[in-house]
Scaffold this motif. Structure first.
Motif, PDB file in Angstrom:
ATOM      1  N   LEU A   1      23.772  41.626  37.469  1.00 23.62           N
ATOM      2  CA  LEU A   1      24.923  40.769  37.794  1.00 23.62           C
ATOM      3  C   LEU A   1      24.519  39.517  38.566  1.00 23.62           C
ATOM      4  N   GLY A   2      23.231  39.247  38.664  1.00 23.24           N
ATOM      5  CA  GLY A   2      22.790  38.046  39.346  1.00 23.24           C
ATOM      6  C   GLY A   2      22.676  38.251  40.849  1.00 23.24           C
ATOM      7  N   THR A   3      22.998  37.206  41.588  1.00 21.94           N
ATOM      8  CA  THR A   3      22.852  37.204  43.046  1.00 21.94           C
ATOM      9  C   THR A   3      24.191  37.485  43.717  1.00 21.94           C
ATOM     10  N   LEU A   4      24.147  38.272  44.780  1.00 23.83           N
ATOM     11  CA  LEU A   4      25.336  38.495  45.591  1.00 23.83           C
ATOM     12  C   LEU A   4      25.406  37.353  46.603  1.00 23.83           C
ATOM     13  N   ARG A   5      26.566  36.679  46.648  1.00 24.63           N
ATOM     14  CA  ARG A   5      26.683  35.477  47.477  1.00 24.63           C
ATOM     15  C   ARG A   5      27.865  35.586  48.429  1.00 24.63           C
ATOM     16  N   ALA A   6      27.727  34.922  49.583  1.00 17.15           N
ATOM     17  CA  ALA A   6      28.786  34.890  50.591  1.00 17.15           C
ATOM     18  C   ALA A   6      29.317  33.474  50.713  1.00 17.15           C
ATOM     19  N   ALA A   7      30.647  33.350  50.846  1.00 14.43           N
ATOM     20  CA  ALA A   7      31.271  32.044  50.994  1.00 14.43           C
ATOM     21  C   ALA A   7      32.443  32.160  51.963  1.00 14.43           C
ATOM     22  N   PRO A   8      32.679  31.144  52.790  1.00 20.54           N
ATOM     23  CA  PRO A   8      33.849  31.167  53.665  1.00 20.54           C
ATOM     24  C   PRO A   8      35.122  30.950  52.864  1.00 20.54           C
ATOM     25  N   VAL A   9      36.171  31.684  53.218  1.00 21.60           N
ATOM     26  CA  VAL A   9      37.470  31.552  52.566  1.00 21.60           C
ATOM     27  C   VAL A   9      38.553  31.616  53.641  1.00 21.60           C
ATOM     28  N   SER A  10      39.786  31.371  53.213  1.00 26.97           N
ATOM     29  CA  SER A  10      40.915  31.457  54.137  1.00 26.97           C
ATOM     30  C   SER A  10      42.109  32.033  53.405  1.00 26.97           C
ATOM     31  N   PHE A  11      42.704  33.093  53.959  1.00 28.25           N
ATOM     32  CA  PHE A  11      43.876  33.714  53.344  1.00 28.25           C
ATOM     33  C   PHE A  11      44.681  34.411  54.431  1.00 28.25           C
ATOM     34  N   ASP A  12      45.971  34.603  54.147  1.00 29.47           N
ATOM     35  CA  ASP A  12      46.863  35.206  55.135  1.00 29.47           C
ATOM     36  C   ASP A  12      47.106  36.681  54.899  1.00 29.47           C
ATOM     37  N   ASN A  13      47.051  37.126  53.634  1.00 32.07           N
ATOM     38  CA  ASN A  13      47.267  38.542  53.345  1.00 32.07           C
ATOM     39  C   ASN A  13      46.681  38.858  51.979  1.00 32.07           C
ATOM     40  N   PHE A  14      46.645  40.151  51.670  1.00 32.09           N
ATOM     41  CA  PHE A  14      46.145  40.583  50.372  1.00 32.09           C
ATOM     42  C   PHE A  14      47.279  40.573  49.359  1.00 32.09           C
ATOM     43  N   SER A  15      47.126  39.756  48.323  1.00 35.23           N
ATOM     44  CA  SER A  15      48.052  39.671  47.203  1.00 35.23           C
ATOM     45  C   SER A  15      47.246  39.139  46.031  1.00 35.23           C
TER      46      SER A  15
ATOM     47  N   ILE B   1      35.202  35.805  55.058  1.00 34.89           N
ATOM     48  CA  ILE B   1      34.101  35.602  54.126  1.00 34.89           C
ATOM     49  C   ILE B   1      34.341  36.418  52.857  1.00 34.89           C
ATOM     50  N   ARG B   2      34.097  35.796  51.706  1.00 34.60           N
ATOM     51  CA  ARG B   2      34.143  36.492  50.414  1.00 34.60           C
ATOM     52  C   ARG B   2      32.729  36.748  49.944  1.00 34.60           C
ATOM     53  N   VAL B   3      32.467  37.949  49.453  1.00 34.99           N
ATOM     54  CA  VAL B   3      31.151  38.320  48.926  1.00 34.99           C
ATOM     55  C   VAL B   3      31.336  38.776  47.484  1.00 34.99           C
ATOM     56  N   ARG B   4      30.617  38.157  46.530  1.00 35.57           N
ATOM     57  CA  ARG B   4      30.716  38.566  45.121  1.00 35.57           C
ATOM     58  C   ARG B   4      29.445  38.193  44.373  1.00 35.57           C
ATOM     59  N   PHE B   5      29.232  38.862  43.242  1.00 38.96           N
ATOM     60  CA  PHE B   5      28.083  38.584  42.385  1.00 38.96           C
ATOM     61  C   PHE B   5      28.342  37.343  41.523  1.00 38.96           C
ATOM     62  N   ASP B   6      27.249  36.777  40.977  1.00 36.16           N
ATOM     63  CA  ASP B   6      27.369  35.648  40.062  1.00 36.16           C
ATOM     64  C   ASP B   6      28.153  36.027  38.813  1.00 36.16           C
ATOM     65  N   GLU B   7      27.917  37.251  38.313  1.00 32.88           N
ATOM     66  CA  GLU B   7      28.556  37.711  37.076  1.00 32.88           C
ATOM     67  C   GLU B   7      29.564  38.813  37.381  1.00 32.88           C
ATOM     68  N   VAL B   8      30.667  38.823  36.627  1.00 29.60           N
ATOM     69  CA  VAL B   8      31.691  39.851  36.859  1.00 29.60           C
ATOM     70  C   VAL B   8      31.348  41.163  36.165  1.00 29.60           C
ATOM     71  N   GLY B   9      30.468  41.122  35.188  1.00 28.01           N
ATOM     72  CA  GLY B   9      30.089  42.332  34.468  1.00 28.01           C
ATOM     73  C   GLY B   9      29.059  42.016  33.418  1.00 28.01           C
ATOM     74  N   ASN B  10      28.437  43.055  32.876  1.00 27.96           N
ATOM     75  CA  ASN B  10      27.420  42.814  31.843  1.00 27.96           C
ATOM     76  C   ASN B  10      27.777  43.440  30.508  1.00 27.96           C
ATOM     77  N   GLY B  11      28.958  44.022  30.407  1.00 24.99           N
ATOM     78  CA  GLY B  11      29.442  44.535  29.140  1.00 24.99           C
ATOM     79  C   GLY B  11      28.778  45.786  28.633  1.00 24.99           C
ATOM     80  N   ASP B  12      28.011  46.494  29.460  1.00 19.09           N
ATOM     81  CA  ASP B  12      27.320  47.682  28.977  1.00 19.09           C
ATOM     82  C   ASP B  12      28.144  48.953  29.146  1.00 19.09           C
ATOM     83  N   GLY B  13      29.352  48.818  29.654  1.00 21.13           N
ATOM     84  CA  GLY B  13      30.211  49.990  29.809  1.00 21.13           C
ATOM     85  C   GLY B  13      29.856  50.872  30.983  1.00 21.13           C
ATOM     86  N   GLU B  14      28.827  50.497  31.736  1.00 20.12           N
ATOM     87  CA  GLU B  14      28.428  51.258  32.914  1.00 20.12           C
ATOM     88  C   GLU B  14      28.811  50.490  34.179  1.00 20.12           C
TER      89      GLU B  14
END
Length: 408
Positions: A313-327, A371-384
């Motif tokens: 899935l590539g590199t796991l990256r951190a970025a600053p974000v701003s939000f008030d609640n989960f929706s 902070i938001r942390v996510r991979f470069d890719e959302v998935g690799n399509g291998d079903g795993e």
């Protein structure tokens, strides 16, 4: 006591030739059964206190001096005894135990001072006294923090001169002796007066002894700074993630609630759309009196892996974000600052440089860093399912301390 602010890193200025600072030597991998889960949306609530329950004890050398006058017709000597000062030190340690700060070793001495120098202290001006130390009178065995007990000092119980690691306490204060001394040490350790809660140590004129979690954090940071100056301890300020579910969790697109675990990687949960990935949102509560720092790292020792997320899935990256609640819109949140690549060391520690994100949040006077942390890719399509999972005891539980911000 008289509040006078203390600047970080300023060395004790009592005659360098006489007051040399004292020195002394001082996981199983677990796979999630069905991927990320969810819980009901929680609106942002009251800020969660910084968790400071697991930390090392800081031992700070302390010297206390009974001050005697060379001419009592000009200015009187302290009526205290050295045994009384030792008793005060013991009780101070009880107060400061809540911050895991211990004054050790404690040295107690009687010093004889030219009487005319004490008149300045009585006018809350100790400059002549401090300049004369080591020249006109001796200061034996100075500590990292030094307390002077005098017959009187104007109309205050005690005071801590600005930019010094010294404090003065009078013979008959209006509150408990150990409380006055502990209050003045609080100023030396970077704390300011509290104006609202009489139960607090930094409230003036009461016997309050309480330190808030953020006050404990700041005081420990300043104590470490002083200790490293004499080769006794490293300077590190650690703030754990909030971990209460109101400001952080994981999420895929279109989620119906906030995830309580912390996952990043593929999203194969049938309850959510396919191929949208899972990303982590974190929150850290900032102390209002954050000391200076050079760098800030996001770290975790709680990484567990399912599948091969770092390989596919590539590199796991951190970025600053701003939000008030989960929706649902949180998934589309755009970074508010630069994104940084995260690494996993040979010791398994996860780390990201988030200095710019932290600096931006502080400059904006935010109460939290998010902070938001996510991979470069959302998935690799291998079903795993490929997941980076962060947890201490349960993969579906978000707890304080899974992630930490380290300021140094």
């Amino acid at each position: 006591g008289l509040a006078r602010s203390v600047c970080h890193g300023v060395r004790l200025l009592i005659a360098a030739t006489a007051l040399l600072l004292a020195s002394c030597s001082s996981g199983d991998e677990t796979a999630a059964d069905s991927g990320p889960t969810s819980s009901p949306v929680t609106e942002v609530g009251a800020a969660t206190s910084v968790d400071t329950t697991i930390r090392a004890v800081l031992r700070v050398p302390l010297s206390l001096y009974r001050v005697a006058s060379s001419d009592e017709s000009v200015f009187g000597s302290s009526s205290r005894t050295e045994d009384e000062l030792r008793s005060i030190a013991d009780k101070m340690n009880t107060i400061w135990a809540q911050a895991d700060v211990v004054f050790d070793p404690v040295r107690v001495e009687t010093i004889v001072v030219p009487a005319e120098l004490l008149t300045g202290i009585d006018q809350l001006d100790p400059d002549d006294f401090l300049r004369a130390a080591g020249r006109e009178f001796d200061i034996p065995e100075p500590g990292v923090i030094n307390g002077f007990y005098v017959a009187s000092a104007g109309r205050v119980n005690g005071f801590a001169p600005s930019s010094q690691r010294v404090f003065f306490v009078v013979d008959e204060p209006g509150v408990n002796d150990e409380r006055v001394s502990s209050h003045e040490i609080g100023h030396i350790l970077g704390l300011h007066h509290d104006l609202d809660d009489a139960d607090r140590l930094l409230f003036s004129g009461t016997n309050g002894e309480a330190l808030t979690p953020e006050e404990q954090t700041v005081a420990r940071y300043f104590a470490r700074g002083y200790l490293i100056g004499v080769g006794l301890a490293p300077v590190v300020l650690e703030i754990p993630n909030v971990g209460d579910g109101s400001l952080e969790g994981h999420t895929p697109r279109g989620f119906a609630g906030s995830g309580t675990g912390l996952f990043a990687g593929d999203n194969l949960n049938e309850n959510f759309p396919n191929d949208d990935g899972v990303q982590i949102f974190l929150a850290f509560e900032l102390p209002s009196q954050l000391p200076p720092f050079e760098s800030v790292s996001l770290v975790s020792d709680a990484l567990n892996v399912q599948g091969d997320p770092f390989g596919t899935l590539g590199t796991l990256r951190a970025a600053p974000v701003s939000f008030d609640n989960f929706s649902p819109p949180v998934f589309e949140t755009e970074p508010t600052g630069p994104t940084s690549a995260c690494t996993v060391g040979s010791d398994g520690r996860f780390r990201c440089d988030v200095t710019e994100a932290a600096s931006s949040a502080i400059a904006a006077d935010d109460s939290h860093i998010q902070i938001r942390v996510r991979f470069d890719e959302v998935g690799n399509g291998d079903g795993e399912q490929d997941l980076a999972m962060f947890f201490l005891t349960n993969s579906n539980t978000n707890e304080p301390g899974i992630f930490r911000l380290i300021f140094d």
